[in-house]
Structure formats: structure tokens, C-alpha cells
Design an enzyme around this catalytic site. Structure first.
Site, PDB file in Angstrom:
ATOM      1  N   CYS A   1      52.090  10.603  14.627  1.00 53.82           N
ATOM      2  CA  CYS A   1      53.440  10.418  15.152  1.00 53.82           C
ATOM      3  C   CYS A   1      53.342  10.111  16.638  1.00 53.82           C
ATOM      4  O   CYS A   1      52.273  10.272  17.235  1.00 53.82           O
ATOM      5  CB  CYS A   1      54.302  11.655  14.903  1.00 53.82           C
ATOM      6  SG  CYS A   1      53.730  13.152  15.745  1.00 53.82           S
TER       7      CYS A   1
ATOM      8  N   HIS B   1      60.432  17.983  20.717  1.00 54.97           N
ATOM      9  CA  HIS B   1      59.165  18.188  21.410  1.00 54.97           C
ATOM     10  C   HIS B   1      58.822  16.968  22.242  1.00 54.97           C
ATOM     11  O   HIS B   1      59.310  15.868  21.984  1.00 54.97           O
ATOM     12  CB  HIS B   1      58.038  18.484  20.417  1.00 54.97           C
ATOM     13  CG  HIS B   1      57.825  17.408  19.391  1.00 54.97           C
ATOM     14  ND1 HIS B   1      58.610  17.306  18.265  1.00 54.97           N
ATOM     15  CD2 HIS B   1      56.950  16.382  19.323  1.00 54.97           C
ATOM     16  CE1 HIS B   1      58.210  16.266  17.543  1.00 54.97           C
ATOM     17  NE2 HIS B   1      57.210  15.683  18.171  1.00 54.97           N
TER      18      HIS B   1
END
Length: 746
Positions: free
Chosen positions: A255, A65
Site C-alpha cells: 500500500c 495513518h
């Protein structure tokens, strides 16, 4: 979710055998639908995200991603591989691959939906249903939340009702008596669903939150607290007894992209807490923003878990509590272990004395890293903070010499003598500002090594130790030792059990006082003199280098500068050189070393730029674009300009760069080129001694590296082109093979 994934974005027979090929296959579907405008640019962004941390997860899941300027709208692609694809997960290849593409300015609503998907991936019923989906339409409906996965026999009706969001509060309260299975995932349109905290607590939660939807983690926290009051504390802690308060944990997950791992770690921690009878409330600091935990929830918590790969925002809110600090993937894969670890720290009274914003080496606290890795990160922390002082001070000193001449170091203080119309006065001003800046090098180095080890409490003893290193003439080596000693002393103090009443003053009074006294004693009385003697011996050795020894040193420094292109080895060579000129009157040998180091550091990016110019067909379009930027980066002495090429083809690029760098370093020392400035590239050539031969040395290294790269890449390209001759001509086999092999260039 319906506008983010369609059946055209699903491939249930994904034939790719590498993660790069898998990302390309799914991305090509996005391009065909107009959701991605530049395939290679988007894949470069995916590869850059993958390089930060592998996106494979336990349970056979891969979630590549990224955010990208080449994405027109939030898009999700799904592929199912029968053979499995390695995404770096500890338990092996992934068979379920989700490619998440978010625009650079994606709105919060879409990112919240993506976070909901990430949470669903932690539910085995959801992933099992995807593995058995017979066609793309069924898989699409499952991901959208339009079709619930098959429920377990014990509570199929209850789970289905939960999945559809139609169950009433009373029904939920009654169903929990017989339904002990993991809850089915909430529909994708409901952002960030949180699991119920426990059987009896669920009943209380339902009563307390009747008429509301089960949504955010914050709502779960409020509902759980209310449910404890209504349903009994024994429900919240798994039936441990009405008179006992459950152990409470607050956690923060984050993250780099803030799309997937953030929310998966939160889900995993909440699930593990429910199984252990522990109240876990998570603050997800994702791309969609975050809602701070209620201060009352933090105050009532018995421990803290940080599962993150980017700095925790407002970290000082959690000061004084037992803390476990790990990477975000540990939060996904080792949630139960982390909860046990923080409980153990609380039982032993191991509370942090304070907290600070994340340091560049905050990950050094991860228990999976060895001491060598931690030491490297600590040292790199100090060097990274020192380099701006080196660049600013060194260039100011160099400009001072250029304007005021080489006697500017003997000029009186500009406070006593400064004439606005005299160039010598301006030269003296720049020189004296640069000298003051250089005076901070060793204290900053020591202070931020300690900071990397112990956060903010390490700054004071680190700076004090570094200043003492200057006072006793221990120099650069003394600063290194002082920083490590200061960080170690503070870490030792932080492990001491402290009464709760004193925790508030520990980071601002007690730790600075005790640690500074200990570090000062050690530097002045115990280790300072031996280090100063070693520093003097090394300086004398450098000053005595001539002939062959000097040439070999230049070659060695050139190899180091080109080995990792701005990494630890590169920084060691650079710091070694700058330490030699960080004095009022550097020796001739020190200035030769500085010249050799800067010349060698310019070679890799300039060589890659030249190679993409003379043999562009050996490189992808992305690499050719990077080559244009590498001209400027190399000319400016920014070795990192060659990193995209080294990352894509390290076995050919790095050795070639090292050969050219070694040659340049050796030639620079042979020609006797000198440099007073620590940075600047070709822009400080007027300040270089013997500049013509200095440029010859750089040109020689660039040409050698370029030739080696072209030859090695040319040899490699023969096989794919020959193999592709008999393949499907419409697919462009040679080009496809070349492009796929270079997908990671970014």
C-alpha cells in the site's frame, strides 16, 4: 509496542463525528506528549494519505495513518466511538479507530511492530476484546500484547499459550487435534505473525520448526513445506487426500504507506487460504522492507495474487502464471473470492505471457472499475508520458525562434552549416533539436496508451501504430486510435491459451510480431484514411475560426483547464492545444489556442495565492503556506498548485476558478495573443504575440476568481462565528470550527 502507546493515547469515549475530527482528537494527545511537533502539518499528511485511499475496513475499523516529518517517534493512538465514524468502509462506520503516526525515517523495527498490529486487527477475538475493554489501561495492555484476549471455550488453554509464546512444539502439535478456532494474535513484540496453515499441517509445522518462533510469512512458508512432508499432504490441503498436492498461491501485498493495509491484506489472504485448503505464501512489500519469496516457492506456485496500490517490485519474477491483480483493499475484503478467481484461471489455463514493472494505470485491472474509468486511465497514461516531450521540444523550439528569429525554421541543417560564434546557428540548433523531440509525440502517446492497457508487450505495436499515424497524416487522433487498437490486440493475444514451452518467448517475440502486423494492417488499410480525413477537417475548422467562434472556443478551453486542475479534462484541453503546434509551421489559430490554454491554466493557483494574501483569515495556516508556493506554481503554469484549496473546499474553489479561466481564455482569443511554446508560464512571455494584453487577460481572470472565492468563503464563515459566540470561550469555537473544516487541506 510499549513505547508506542500509553494510556494517555487512548480515548474510549471518542466523541468525534467525522474522520477529520477523530484524527484531530487523537493527534492532539500525541502533541501533548511531544510526539507530534506540528498538529496542522501532521493532520495535512494524514489527510493526504486518506485522499489516496479511504482507510476504513470491514468490521468497524478505521486506521488513518501516515509518515510525517512532524512525528518525533513512532506513535499509536486508539479511540473507541459509540456512534461510529465513517472512514469509507463498505460495511459502514468504524467504532475502533487507530491513528498510526510514523516518522519520515522510521526504523524497520518499529514498522515491523506496527505491521504486527495490523495483522491482529484481522482477528475477531482481539477486536472484540478492545470493544469490551473497561478502561484505557486495559485497552493499552491488549494492544501492547501484555494481556491476551479471552480465548474460546474449546481451546482456551492452547490459545492462551499461543498468545504468550510459551507453548512448546509438542504441545502445539497435540492441541491442534481439538482446537479448530482461529489462532489468537501473537504478542505485538513478535513481528508479522502468520496463522497456522491447517490442523494436520500445523502438527507437521510444529515438528519441522521446533525451537523456533512463529514469526514472518517467509518462516511460515518454509515451515508449511516441511510440515507437509512430516504431517502429510492431506493436512496442508485440508484433508483432501495423501496423494494430492494442495493448490499453491503466492501473493504480494503493498500500500502507499506500507504500514497497515499491506499486512492486513496478507493476513486476510492467509486466513482465506487456510479455510479453502490452499497454500498461500505472501510477500509483504511494506515500509519495513521486504524479503523476496524463494524462487523455488514461486516456481512451485499454481497462481499469483497481486493486492497492491503501489508498483510491485521485481514483478517479472511471476511471469507465466495465472494472475489476479487488484487493489490492496480487495485483498482485505475479498480474499476468498480472489483465491477462487486465481484457481479458476489456473483451471482454464489463463496464464500471463509476461510481466513488467507496474504502469501508471495498473489499477485499471481491478474488476470493480467500469470501462469508462479504465479508458480514462489508459488515455491519461499516454498523455502523462507525452507531456515531457511536449515541454522539452516546445521550449527548445521557442528558444530557437527567440534566438534565431522567425525564419529559423528555414535554416539549413546544423550538420551542414553551424558557426560557433553565430546566434542564428545556435537558434537553428535548438529549433532542430526541438523538432526532433516533437516527432516523438504521437508515437509516445500511442505506445504508452497501449502500455497502460497491456503492460510492456503493448509498447512495440503502440509505437509502430503511432509512427504510422504520422506517416499517413492521421496526427493526434490517429495516435489515440492506434494506442487503443494496439493495447486491445495485445490483450486479446494474452488471453489465448499458450503451451508452457512457448510462454517464455511470447512477450519478446510472438506478441510484438503478431500485434505489430495486425496494427500496421489496420492503420494503413482500414482505419487510417478516415482518421486522416477527420484530422484534416478539424485542422481546417480551427484555421477558419474567427470572431465570436474563436472567443467561445477560448472560453470553453478555459473552463476545461480549470475544472480538474491537471486531471483528465485539463489534460484533454492541453493535449488539444499542443497537438496544434506540434508541427514545423503551426497555424496562427493553433498558436492562439495554445496561448489561451496556458493563460487559463495559470489562473487557479495565482488566484488562490492572491486570496490567501488579501483575506488570509478565511484560510487555515496550512492553506496560507500553500498560498506562498502557489505564486511560483501559477507563474510557472502548474495548475496543480490550486489542488490543496480545491480539495478542501471544492464547491467554492472550482466554480470560481472555472469562471476566471473562461474569462481569461476568451480575452486571450479576443486580443489575438499567440504562443509557440507549450509550457513556461511567465518565463516565455517574450515569445508571446501581443504580450501586454495577454498579461491583462491573465490578471483579469485572477482577479475575478479571487473575488468570487473571497465572497463565497466570507458568506460561509458568518455561521460558524455566530454559532460560536455562546460556546466555551476557552475553546476558541470559531477558530476551532474553521480549522477542523480545513483539516483536509494538504
Amino acid at each position: 509496542m510499549s513505547d508506542m502507546i500509553t494510556a494517555d493515547l487512548v480515548d474510549l469515549d471518542l466523541s468525534a463525528d467525522t474522520k477529520e475530527a477523530a484524527a484531530r482528537a487523537l493527534a492532539e494527545r500525541m502533541v501533548s506528549l511531544g510526539r507530534v511537533t506540528d498538529l496542522e502539518g501532521f493532520l495535512a499528511d494524514v489527510a493526504a494519505r486518506e485522499a489516496q485511499m479511504p482507510t476504513g475496513l470491514d468490521g468497524g475499523i478505521g486506521i488513518p495513518h501516515c509518515r510525517s516529518a512532524h512525528v518525533t517517534e513512532p506513535t499509536l493512538g486508539f479511540g473507541r466511538s459509540s456512534a461510529g465514524i465513517d472512514f469509507g468502509a463498505p460495511d459502514g462506520p468504524a467504532d475502533l479507530i487507530f491513528l498510526i503516526a510514523a516518522p519520515a525515517g522510521a526504523d524497520d523495527a518499529h514498522l515491523t511492530i506496527l505491521s504486527s498490529l495490523a495483522r491482529q486487527l484481522m482477528n475477531s477475538e482481539f477486536t472484540d476484546a478492545l470493544r469490551s475493554a473497561p478502561d484505557a489501561r486495559t485497552a493499552t495492555a491488549l494492544i501492547r500484547g501484555e494481556e491476551a484476549p479471552a480465548a474460546t471455550a474449546e481451546g482456551a488453554g492452547e490459545d492462551t499459550a499461543a498468545a504468550s509464546g510459551a507453548a512448546s512444539a509438542d504441545a502445539a502439535a497435540g492441541s491442534t487435534a481439538q482446537d479448530t478456532t482461529a489462532p489468537a494474535p501473537a504478542p505485538a513484540a513478535v513481528p508479522a505473525p502468520a496463522p497456522a496453515p491447517g490442523p494436520a499441517a500445523t502438527a507437521g509445522t510444529a515438528a519441522a520448526t521446533a525451537g523456533t518462533t512463529a514469526g514472518t510469512a517467509e518462516g511460515t512458508a518454509a515451515g508449511t513445506a516441511e510440515g507437509t512432508a512430516v504431517g502429510g499432504a492431506e493436512g496442508a490441503d485440508g484433508g483432501s487426500g495423501a496423494g494430492e498436492r494442495p493448490f499453491r498461491v503466492v501473493a504480494v501485498t503493498s500500500c502507499p504507506t506500507g504500514i497497515a493495509h499491506t499486512y492486513m491484506a496478507a493476513e486476510s489472504l492467509e486466513n482465506a487460504g487456510r479455510e479453502a485448503g490452499v497454500e498461500v505464501v505472501v510477500e509483504t512489500q511494506g515500509s519495513a522492507g521486504f524479503t523476496r519469496l524463494d524462487p523455488a516457492v514461486i516456481a512451485a506456485a499454481d497462481g499469483v495474487i497481486f493486492a497492491h496500490d503501489v508498483p510491485v517490485r521485481d514483478k517479472d519474477r511471476f511471469a507465466g502464471k495465472p494472475t489476479v491483480d487488484v487493489g490492496v483493499k480487495a485483498g482485505i475484503n475479498r480474499a476468498a473470492e480472489l483465491i477462487g478467481e486465481v484457481r479458476g484461471k489456473a483451471e482454464r489455463g489463463e496464464a500471463t505471457s509476461g510481466a513488467a514493472p507496474a504502469t501508471p494505470v495498473e489499477r485499471a485491472g481491478d474488476s470493480t472499475e467500469g470501462y469508462g474509468t479504465k479508458l480514462r486511465k489508459w488515455l491519461m497514461s499516454g498523455v502523462s508520458y507525452m507531456v515531457p516531450f511536449v515541454a522539452a521540444g516546445g521550449l527548445l523550439i521557442a528558444l530557437g525562434f527567440a534566438i534565431g528569429g522567425y525564419t529559423v525554421n528555414k535554416a539549413p541543417s546544423v550538420m551542414d552549416h553551424f558557426l560557433w560564434t553565430q546566434a542564428d546557428s545556435w537558434g537553428a540548433l535548438l529549433y532542430q533539436i526541438g523538432v526532433v523531440s516533437f516527432g516523438f509525440l504521437v508515437p509516445v502517446l500511442a505506445g504508452y496508451i497501449a502500455y497502460g492497457m497491456a503492460d510492456r508487450p503493448g509498447l512495440v505495436p503502440g509505437f509502430v501504430g503511432g509512427a504510422i499515424a504520422l506517416t499517413i497524416n492521421a496526427g493526434f487522433l490517429g495516435g489515440l486510435v492506434a494506442g487503443l487498437v494496439a493495447g486491445g490486440v495485445v490483450m486479446a493475444i494474452q488471453r489465448v491459451r499458450i503451451p508452457a514451452a512457448l510462454r517464455g518467448i511470447m512477450p519478446v517475440v510472438v506478441i510484438p510480431l503478431i500485434s505489430s502486423a495486425i496494427v500496421g494492417f489496420l492503420m494503413f488499410v482500414v482505419i487510417g484514411k478516415p482518421i486522416a480525413s477527420a484530422q484534416k477537417g478539424m485542422t481546417d475548422w480551427l484555421n477558419g475560426l474567427t470572431g465570436t467562434n474563436a472567443i467561445l472556443l477560448g472560453a470553453l478551453l478555459g473552463l476545461m483547464m480549470c475544472f480538474d486542475l491537471g486531471g483528465p479534462v485539463n489534460k484533454v484541453a492541453y493535449t488539444f492545444a499542443t497537438a496544434g503546434i506540434a508541427v514545423a509551421s503551426p497555424s496562427d489559430s493553433a498558436m492562439k489556442i495554445m496561448a489561451a490554454v496556458m493563460a487559463a491554466g495559470m489562473v487557479p493557483p495565482l488566484a488562490m495565492a492572491l486570496a490567501t494574501t488579501v483575506r488570509g483569515r478565511l484560510f487555515t495556516r496550512t492553506e496560507r503556506e500553500n498560498g506562498k508556493a502557489a505564486w511560483v506554481l501559477g507563474a510557472s503554469f502548474i495548475s496543480e498548485g490550486a489542488i490543496p484549496f480545491a480539495a478542501a473546499d471544492p464547491l467554492r474553489v472550482i466554480p470560481s476558478a472555472m469562471v476566471g479561466g473562461a474569462l481569461t481564455g476568451a480575452l486571450s482569443m479576443t486580443f489575438g495573443a499567440t504562443l509557440r511554446a507549450p509550457h513556461g508560464g511567465i518565463f516565455v512571455v517574450p515569445l508571446i504575440g501581443n504580450p501586454f494584453f495577454y498579461l491583462i487577460a491573465i490578471a483579469a481572470g485572477v482577479c475575478v476568481t479571487t473575488a468570487l472565492v473571497v465572497v463565497l468563503k466570507g458568506m460561509r464563515k458568518q455561521a460558524p462565528e455566530a454559532t460560536g459566540a455562546g460556546a466555551d470561550p476557552s475553546a476558541g469555537p470559531a477558530t476551532a470550527a474553521r480549522e477542523a473544516e480545513h483539516t483536509v487541506a494538504a
